[in-house]
Every structure is written in C-alpha cells, then in structure tokens.
Design an enzyme around this catalytic site. Structure first.
Site, PDB file in Angstrom:
ATOM      1  N   LYS A  62      48.774   8.475 -67.210  1.00 25.06           N
ATOM      2  CA  LYS A  62      49.707   8.419 -68.335  1.00 25.06           C
ATOM      3  C   LYS A  62      50.260   6.994 -68.435  1.00 25.06           C
ATOM      4  O   LYS A  62      50.817   6.454 -67.461  1.00 25.06           O
ATOM      5  CB  LYS A  62      50.844   9.404 -68.063  1.00 25.06           C
ATOM      6  CG  LYS A  62      51.385  10.094 -69.278  1.00 25.06           C
ATOM      7  CD  LYS A  62      52.281  11.229 -68.828  1.00 25.06           C
ATOM      8  CE  LYS A  62      53.055  11.791 -69.972  1.00 25.06           C
ATOM      9  NZ  LYS A  62      54.132  12.663 -69.484  1.00 25.06           N
TER      10      LYS A  62
HETATM   11  C1  E4P Z   1      55.388  15.015 -71.403  1.00 28.58           C
HETATM   12  O1  E4P Z   1      54.302  14.496 -71.393  1.00 28.58           O
HETATM   13  C2  E4P Z   1      56.622  14.290 -71.775  1.00 28.58           C
HETATM   14  O2  E4P Z   1      56.914  13.304 -70.840  1.00 28.58           O
HETATM   15  C3  E4P Z   1      57.729  15.289 -71.897  1.00 28.58           C
HETATM   16  O3  E4P Z   1      57.271  16.354 -72.711  1.00 28.58           O
HETATM   17  C4  E4P Z   1      59.033  14.706 -72.417  1.00 28.58           C
HETATM   18  O4  E4P Z   1      59.921  15.766 -72.646  1.00 28.58           O
HETATM   19  P1  E4P Z   1      61.499  15.539 -72.829  1.00 28.58           P
HETATM   20  O5  E4P Z   1      61.718  14.823 -74.111  1.00 28.58           O
HETATM   21  O6  E4P Z   1      62.049  16.931 -72.864  1.00 28.58           O
HETATM   22  O7  E4P Z   1      61.964  14.746 -71.649  1.00 28.58           O
END
Ligand code: E4P
Length: 221
Positions: A84
């Site tokens: 990522k």
């Molecule tokens: C996943 O890949 C993201 O990092 C995550 O869904 C972010 O979610 P949040 O906005 O609830 O922190």
C-alpha cells in the site's frame, strides 16, 4: 464485488474469514497501532496465514527510495502481500517501478478522480478512494467512486476500484451499485450486513409454528 476486511485484528479476521465470503484484508498504520505492542511484519504474515487473498500492508516512507525499500521487505513476507503506497508524487513513481517489477500495489489516500487516473496510469493494482472521510467533510464520497469507475471504464484501465473508509452498510450497497470492484469493510459493518429485523422475526415465527405443529402431531398419536 470482492469483500476485504479493514483491520489488523486477528480475531476479527478469523471470524470474518469463517463466514466464507472474505476475499482479502486491508491494514494501515493507524489500524496496526490499535493492536498495541505487535511486530508489524509478523502480523502481516499471521494475516496471510489466515486469509487466502490479497493482504494490503502500507509503507510509511514518503521518499522514492524509502518506499521501494519498505515495499520490497513487505512483498517478501508472503506472495499475497499487496504494497500500500500513498498517493503522493514519490508514491506514484514507486507504484510505476513496483508495477514494472510485478509487485502488486494498493494506491491509498485517494480523494479525487484525477489522482485515481494517475494511479491507474502508473500501474496500481488497486486504487483506494476514501468514501467516509469525504462524507466527513460534508462532501459526496460515493460520487468519487462513481466517477472513478466511469473513467476507468472509458479507457479500459485495469486498476481495481477499492472502496475504502466505509462507515456503514449503505456505503457498501452504494459502492456495489456504482460498480466498485472491492469494498474494504470494518468488522462491525460486516456484521451489520447480515442483520435484518424481519429475518429475525420471520425465523422466530417459522420456529414457533414448527414447534406448535410438532405438538399437534404428538397429541394426535
Ligand atoms: C483502508 O484501506 C483505509 O486505510 C481505511 O479504509 C481508512 O478508513 P478510515 O477513514 O475509517 O480510517
């Protein structure tokens, strides 16, 4: 639509995996921090041992060389690791290089259709638009999903749209209607997808009637 779970918690991952509908996992540094005193790389390996699907693990470097070093370390942990990478200038460069090496990437922190187009052109495997965080600032997160899906379809771009920052079942439904390839869903929301009061009430009535019927049969003997 693929379902990923958005957590680094092993109990939640095991429980969601036991449902038989889990296609992968996404983590981020904040989700890892929530788990307390754990070793990040060890946790990624543990997750990969549970789930037979893509597992996103995020780099924390913000310069090209640093991102590439972390990405190579993460990719070596397991064949299902997806690196990522944040949607910043150095991140896009790294996604291009990783894509050329055949290392799958999830381009994270996407908040605009043009960012998503750049990520796809760089060869990202997934693009993660953050729906909930856009809704949080009184804007329309789902519109972003719709626009990215449309733009990718216009040009036959293969990057998969991964709806992220999901807060509730309506986000999942609307992302599915918009044609998102994947939804990464927090554990609590996965549970809510199952629930409907009419299902519970209907089942109770069926069971009550069945028991009454059994009693009548027993009395008739
Ligand atoms: C996943 O890949 C993201 O990092 C995550 O869904 C972010 O979610 P949040 O906005 O609830 O922190």
């Amino acid at each position: 639509m693929k379902f990923f779970i958005d957590t680094a918690n092993l109990d939640q991952i095991r429980e969601a995996n036991d449902l038989g509908v889990l296609d992968g996992v996404t983590t981020n540094p904040s989700l890892v921090k929530k788990e307390g005193n754990i070793d990040f790389h060890e946790r990624v390996q543990e997750i990969c041992d549970i789930v037979d699907g893509d597992v996103s693990a995020e780099v924390t470097a913000t310069d090209f060389n640093g991102i590439m070093t972390e990405a190579h370390e993460l990719a070596q942990l397991h064949e299902n690791v997806v690196v990522k990478v944040p949607l910043i200038r150095e991140g896009i460069k790294a996604i291009r290089a990783l894509s050329d090496e055949g290392i799958p990437t999830n381009c994270t922190l996407c908040f605009s259709p043009m960012q998503a187009l750049l990520a796809a052109k760089a060869g990202a495997t997934y693009i993660s638009p953050f729906i909930g965080r856009i809704d949080d600032i009184s804007s329309n997160g789902m519109q972003l999903i719709e626009e990215i899906v449309q733009i990718y379809a216009n040009y036959g771009l293969e990057t998969e749209v991964l709806a992220a920052s999901i807060r509730h079942p309506m986000h999942v439904k609307e992302a599915a209607l918009a044609g998102a390839d994947v939804a990464t869903i927090p554990f609590g929301t996965i549970q809510k997808l199952l629930e409907h009061p009419l299902t519970d009430r209907g089942l109770q009535r069926f069971l009550d009637d069945w028991n009454a019927y059994q009693d009548e049969l027993a009395e008739a003997v």
